[in-house]
Design an enzyme around this catalytic site. Structure first.
Site, PDB file in Angstrom:
ATOM      1  N   ASP A  97       3.663 -13.421   4.011  1.00 21.35           N
ATOM      2  CA  ASP A  97       3.690 -12.289   3.081  1.00 21.35           C
ATOM      3  C   ASP A  97       4.610 -11.230   3.692  1.00 21.35           C
ATOM      4  O   ASP A  97       4.236 -10.598   4.676  1.00 21.35           O
ATOM      5  CB  ASP A  97       2.295 -11.690   2.894  1.00 21.35           C
ATOM      6  CG  ASP A  97       1.318 -12.605   2.178  1.00 21.35           C
ATOM      7  OD1 ASP A  97       1.337 -13.829   2.437  1.00 21.35           O
ATOM      8  OD2 ASP A  97       0.500 -12.090   1.386  1.00 21.35           O
ATOM      9  N   LYS A 161       3.779 -10.101  -4.949  1.00 23.79           N
ATOM     10  CA  LYS A 161       2.517  -9.435  -4.575  1.00 23.79           C
ATOM     11  C   LYS A 161       2.645  -7.931  -4.774  1.00 23.79           C
ATOM     12  O   LYS A 161       3.699  -7.352  -4.493  1.00 23.79           O
ATOM     13  CB  LYS A 161       2.208  -9.776  -3.115  1.00 23.79           C
ATOM     14  CG  LYS A 161       1.008  -9.095  -2.500  1.00 23.79           C
ATOM     15  CD  LYS A 161       0.849  -9.569  -1.059  1.00 23.79           C
ATOM     16  CE  LYS A 161      -0.190  -8.775  -0.301  1.00 23.79           C
ATOM     17  NZ  LYS A 161      -0.294  -9.197   1.118  1.00 23.79           N
ATOM     18  N   LYS A 190       0.177 -12.259  -6.833  1.00 22.91           N
ATOM     19  CA  LYS A 190      -0.961 -11.900  -5.979  1.00 22.91           C
ATOM     20  C   LYS A 190      -1.224 -10.412  -6.129  1.00 22.91           C
ATOM     21  O   LYS A 190      -0.316  -9.588  -5.986  1.00 22.91           O
ATOM     22  CB  LYS A 190      -0.663 -12.238  -4.522  1.00 22.91           C
ATOM     23  CG  LYS A 190      -1.752 -11.759  -3.546  1.00 22.91           C
ATOM     24  CD  LYS A 190      -1.441 -12.176  -2.110  1.00 22.91           C
ATOM     25  CE  LYS A 190      -2.409 -11.553  -1.127  1.00 22.91           C
ATOM     26  NZ  LYS A 190      -2.143 -11.958   0.282  1.00 22.91           N
TER      27      LYS A 190
END
Length: 229
Positions: A97, A161, A190
């Site tokens: 991430d 995300k 996400k």
């Protein structure tokens, strides 16, 4: 998938069970990994330093180890982000991430954002890891969020995300919906940041989120169980 029909097992597989605190120690990581393994969560979300430890703790489980890269500000060069991702993957990370360079996005330097994303996706693909791109939506306009999502639709990371959880605010239903509407089925979304109860989690799922980043996984599950008695 929607919050009305989701099963407990499906919900567990949405959780990126998170501890990104600066003071997190071995005991905290042992607890995090045990909770994730017991719950069959998707992933533990940690900084890159404890990746090897968590990989050992989660050996022979179905839980991935996820490393946060250039976290939480994103203000490192692309080369440094790639190196950190490669190092985390070498230490056992299954998912990456990374935080975009928000300043470049605010200046409308979309080629920088694209090149950075391409480099990170390539590094993850080479290492066999999933790639998630953190926007940090609290600093972005809806038009900027849409522009980055369009780049992701072309570059094809595994997920985009919303947030680090360390900005001025976290995920919003409006942003999740915009992100999902923009990328369609090409990329997953996400939601992370400020998701601490089942009601908020459910709203994110209904908006299109297919992963939930939270340190409140157990609390959310307890509330889900109570609502489904």
């Amino acid at each position: 998938m929607n919050s009305q029909t989701i099963t407990r097992e499906q919900l567990c597989k949405l959780f990126d069970h998170t501890n990104l605190k600066a003071f997190a120690d071995k005991e905290m990581f042992e607890t995090l990994c045990k909770e994730a393994a017991d719950g069959h969560f998707a992933m533990v979300a940690i900084n890159s330093s404890p990746v090897a430890l968590c990989k050992r703790l989660l050996k022979d489980t179905d839980v991935h180890v996820g490393a946060a890269i250039s976290f939480p500000l994103g203000q490192t060069t692309t080369a440094v982000k790639v190196f950190e991702a490669e190092d985390a993957i070498a230490n056992g990370a299954d998912e990456i991430d990374y935080v975009i360079n928000v300043g470049e996005a605010k200046m409308g330097n979309w080629q920088y954002i694209r090149s950075e994303m391409e480099a990170m996706v390539a590094a993850c693909r080479k290492g066999g890891a999933l790639c998630k791109v953190i926007f940090e939506i609290c600093y972005l306009t809806m038009d900027e969020i849409r522009a980055i999502a369009k780049i992701a639709r072309d570059v094809r990371p595994d997920f985009i995300k919303t947030s680090t959880g360390f900005g001025t605010s976290g995920a919003t239903v409006e942003a999740v919906k915009l992100m999902k509407d923009t990328v369609g089925d090409a990329v997953k979304v996400k939601a992370a940041g400020g998701i601490r109860d089942w009601a908020t989690c459910a709203a994110m799922i209904d908006a299109g989120a297919e992963r939930i980043g939270t340190s409140s996984s157990l609390k959310i599950l307890a509330e889900f169980d109570a609502a489904h008695k």
